[in-house]
Design an enzyme around this catalytic site. Structure first.
Site, short mmCIF file in Angstrom:
data_model
loop_
_atom_site.label_atom_id
_atom_site.label_comp_id
_atom_site.label_asym_id
_atom_site.label_seq_id
_atom_site.Cartn_x
_atom_site.Cartn_y
_atom_site.Cartn_z
N ASP A 34 88.95 8.31 64.62
CA ASP A 34 87.62 8.32 64.00
C ASP A 34 87.34 7.00 63.28
O ASP A 34 87.83 6.78 62.17
CB ASP A 34 87.56 9.50 63.00
CG ASP A 34 86.25 9.53 62.25
OD1 ASP A 34 86.21 10.14 61.16
OD2 ASP A 34 85.27 8.94 62.74
N SER A 198 71.76 -3.93 65.30
CA SER A 198 71.25 -4.08 66.67
C SER A 198 69.87 -4.74 66.59
O SER A 198 69.06 -4.36 65.74
CB SER A 198 71.12 -2.71 67.35
OG SER A 198 70.30 -2.81 68.51
N1 5HQ Z 1 83.12 12.31 61.86
C1 5HQ Z 1 84.43 12.80 61.46
C2 5HQ Z 1 84.67 14.21 61.89
C3 5HQ Z 1 85.39 14.48 63.02
C4 5HQ Z 1 85.60 15.79 63.40
C5 5HQ Z 1 85.07 16.79 62.61
C6 5HQ Z 1 85.28 18.19 62.92
C7 5HQ Z 1 86.01 18.70 63.94
C8 5HQ Z 1 85.93 20.05 63.79
C9 5HQ Z 1 85.14 20.31 62.70
O1 5HQ Z 1 84.73 19.15 62.16
N2 5HQ Z 1 84.34 16.53 61.51
C10 5HQ Z 1 84.14 15.25 61.16
#
Ligand code: 5HQ
Length: 331
Positions: A34, A198
Site C-alpha cells: 500500500d 498531473s
Molecule cells: N488504502 C489502505 C487500505 C487497504 C485495504 C483496506 C481494507 C481491506 C479490507 C478492509 O479494508 N483498507 C485500507
C-alpha cells in the site's frame, strides 16, 4: 541487491496481494502493498478469535529472530474507515528474495470488521514515506526505507494488471515491462504520500486535452480512481446511460454502454496514460443488474485525488524514493 515478487488481484481487482516471509523459520503471509500508508502490519496470534476469519497469523513466539519492542504500540485508521492496532516486533522479512533483517513488524491485537471480513488479506506493507508511520513512541521505517541503502537503485516499481498477476520489483527497472518512455514527475513527500501533479486529462480520442492541474497521490492500496468532481462530470457526461445514483453512493452506468470512452491523464511533457473504458465499468451494482458502479468517482470527500488501482493498472510506475519522483509509462 534487488527483489521481485508476483502480485495477484482479488476478484474485481479490489486489491492486490503478494507473498511475504516473516521470521525464522519463515512464516508466509499474503500482504497488500500500500503506497498510501506507511505501516507494515500483520494479522497475528495476539488477536482475539472473533477478529480472525481464515487469515494466516504471524506468531512472533514461533520466530527465533523476533524481538518484542517493549513499550511500543501502533494504531492506524484508513480512508475507508477501516482500522487496526497492536504491538511491535523486530524480525527478518523477505519479499521477492529481498531481505530486511531488522524490520519493525506491527503485530495486530485489534482489527476492524472490514479486515476480519477480508479473509485473503493477512495485512499491509505500507510503502508511503516513514514520516506517517504510526508506531509510538518512535515512528519506524518502511520496508523500502530499510532496504534502500543496499539496493542497486533506490526505486521500486508497480506493474498491476487487470484480472491477471503482475509484479512489484525492488531496486531496478525492468525495461521489458513497459513500452515507450518513462516520464518522471516530481513528488512532494511532506504529507508522507507519493503526491504529484498531473497537467490534465482528456475524455476519449476526440475530446480536447483539458489543461487543469490535478494534485493527487499514487496509491496501490486504493481500489478506485477518485478525481475532482468536474473531471467526473466531463467523463460521465459522455456516457449515455451514466448518472449519479445517491442510493449507490456514486456514478453508475450500463456495464455494456458502447458510448463509454477511454480516459487519458497527463503525466508531463505531453505524455498521457490511457485507461481503457472497460476498466471504468468497475463492477455490477448487483448480480441481477445491468448497471455498473463506476471505477472513477469523486474525490470530494478526500480533499485530493487518489490515483488508485483503476489508474495504476493501466501503467508501469516507478516509485523513485532516491530522487523523490514518480515515473509513468504505458505498457
Ligand atoms: N488504502 C489502505 C487500505 C487497504 C485495504 C483496506 C481494507 C481491506 C479490507 C478492509 O479494508 N483498507 C485500507
Amino acid at each position: 541487491d534487488r527483489g521481485s515478487v508476483q502480485n495477484s488481484p482479488k476478484s474485481y481487482d479490489v486489491e492486490y496481494l503478494m507473498p511475504v516471509s516473516l521470521g525464522t523459520p519463515a512464516q508466509q503471509l499474503n500482504l497488500d502493498l500500500d503506497t498510501g500508508s506507511s505501516d507494515f502490519w500483520v494479522f497475528s496470534t495476539l488477536l482475539k478469535e472473533s477478529m480472525i476469519n481464515g487469515q494466516t497469523l504471524y506468531d512472533p513466539n514461533a520466530s527465533t529472530t523476533a524481538d518484542k519492542m517493549e513499550g511500543y504500540s501502533w494504531k492506524i485508521t484508513y480512508g475507508d474507515q477501516s482500522y487496526s492496532s497492536g504491538d511491535v516486533y523486530v524480525d527478518t522479512v523477505t519479499i521477492g528474495d529481498l531481505t530486511v533483517s531488522t524490520q519493525a513488524v506491527e503485530a495486530a491485537r485489534e482489527v476492524s470488521e472490514e479486515f476480519t471480513a477480508d479473509s485473503d488479506n493477512d495485512g499491509l506493507v505500507g510503502l508511503g514515506f516513514g514520516i506517517i508511520n504510526t508506531v509510538m513512541p518512535y515512528k519506524q521505517k518502511t520496508f523500502f526505507e530499510k532496504a534502500m541503502p543496499g539496493l542497486d537503485s533506490p526505486v521500486f516499481t508497480a506493474d498491476l494488471k487487470s484480472g491477471a498477476p503482475g509484479r512489484y520489483n525492488f531496486g531496478y527497472i525492468d525495461d521489458g515491462a513497459y513500452t515507450g518512455n518513462i516520464t518522471y514527475v516530481p513528488v512532494n513527500s511532506s504529507d508522507g504520500f507519493w503526491s504529484w501533479v498531473s497537467p490534465g486529462f482528456q475524455v476519449g480520442t476526440t475530446g480536447s486535452f483539458n489543461n487543469t492541474r490535478i494534485h493527487g497521490i499514487a496509491d496501490t492500496g486504493t481500489t478506485l480512481l477518485l478525481l475532482p468532481e468536474g473531471v467526473c462530470e466531463a467523463f460521465y457526461g459522455r456516457i449515455a446511460s451514466a448518472k449519479y445514483d445517491a442510493s449507490q453512493g456514486g456514478y453508475t452506468f450500463e456495464c455494456n454502454d458502447s458510448t463509454t470512452p477511454d480516459f487519458y491523464f497527463g503525466t508531463g511533457n505531453g505524455q498521457m496514460i490511457r485507461i481503457p473504458g472497460s476498466y471504468l465499468a468497475y463492477s455490477k451494482i448487483d448480480t441481477s443488474s445491468l448497471r455498473c458502479f463506476g471505477g472513477m468517482q469523486s474525490d470530494s470527500g478526500v480533499g485530493f485525488t487518489i490515483w488508485g488501482d483503476i489508474a495504476l493498472k493501466a501503467a508501469f510506475i516507478v516509485f523513485d524514493q532516491g530522487s523523490e519522483r514518480l515515473g509513468w509509462a504505458e505498457k
